[in-house]
Enzyme design. Sequence first.
Site, PDB file in Angstrom:
ATOM      1  N   HIS A 108       0.701  -1.274  -0.026  1.00 55.73           N
ATOM      2  CA  HIS A 108       0.023  -0.105   0.068  1.00 55.73           C
ATOM      3  C   HIS A 108       0.842   1.148   0.041  1.00 55.73           C
ATOM      4  CE1 HIS A 108       0.723  -1.250   4.175  1.00 55.73           C
ATOM      5  NE2 HIS A 108       0.128  -0.058   4.369  1.00 55.73           N
ATOM      6  N   HIS A 110       0.774   5.158   0.865  1.00 54.82           N
ATOM      7  CA  HIS A 110       0.409   6.424   1.553  1.00 54.82           C
ATOM      8  C   HIS A 110       0.322   7.786   0.941  1.00 54.82           C
ATOM      9  CE1 HIS A 110      -0.042   4.098   5.601  1.00 54.82           C
ATOM     10  NE2 HIS A 110       1.108   3.327   5.030  1.00 54.82           N
TER      11      HIS A 110
END
Length: 145
Positions: A108, A110
């Site tokens: 992931h 950010h």
Amino acid sequence: MTAPLTPASSRPCVFCRIIRGTAHAEILYEDRETVAFLDNTAVTVGHTLVIPRRHAEDIWEIGPVEAAAVMTTAHHIAALLRRRLDPPGLTLFQANRALGWQDVFHLHLHVVPRYENDRLSRPWRATFADRAVLGRTRALLLGET
């Protein structure tokens, strides 16, 4: 009597559950390859996570096409955040494995809008590295030793 804790490695991936629609997320954007949603542990207003749809634990498990798709979605989200929130800054970061500060083991990225006196702090202060060390590192990485 309480139930024993399930080790994190044997629990279903929360991000995969978000993709399947079996876990809640405030989704901002999705396409064939990625999903972007507000981080439920947001450090600032608008803190968004961008993930690939295919489960890949970290940068070493994702291919260049998927990596590009994640960055393309991050670029889209950055524009959305700028248009709607107009933050004075923006930080992108992506962590890999426990020692790299990763806490959910599905890649992931950010996308964090930055505001004056927010709670996100820089983990180091830039200082010049030793040039000889940089030269040796370059040679090692390029197979010149």
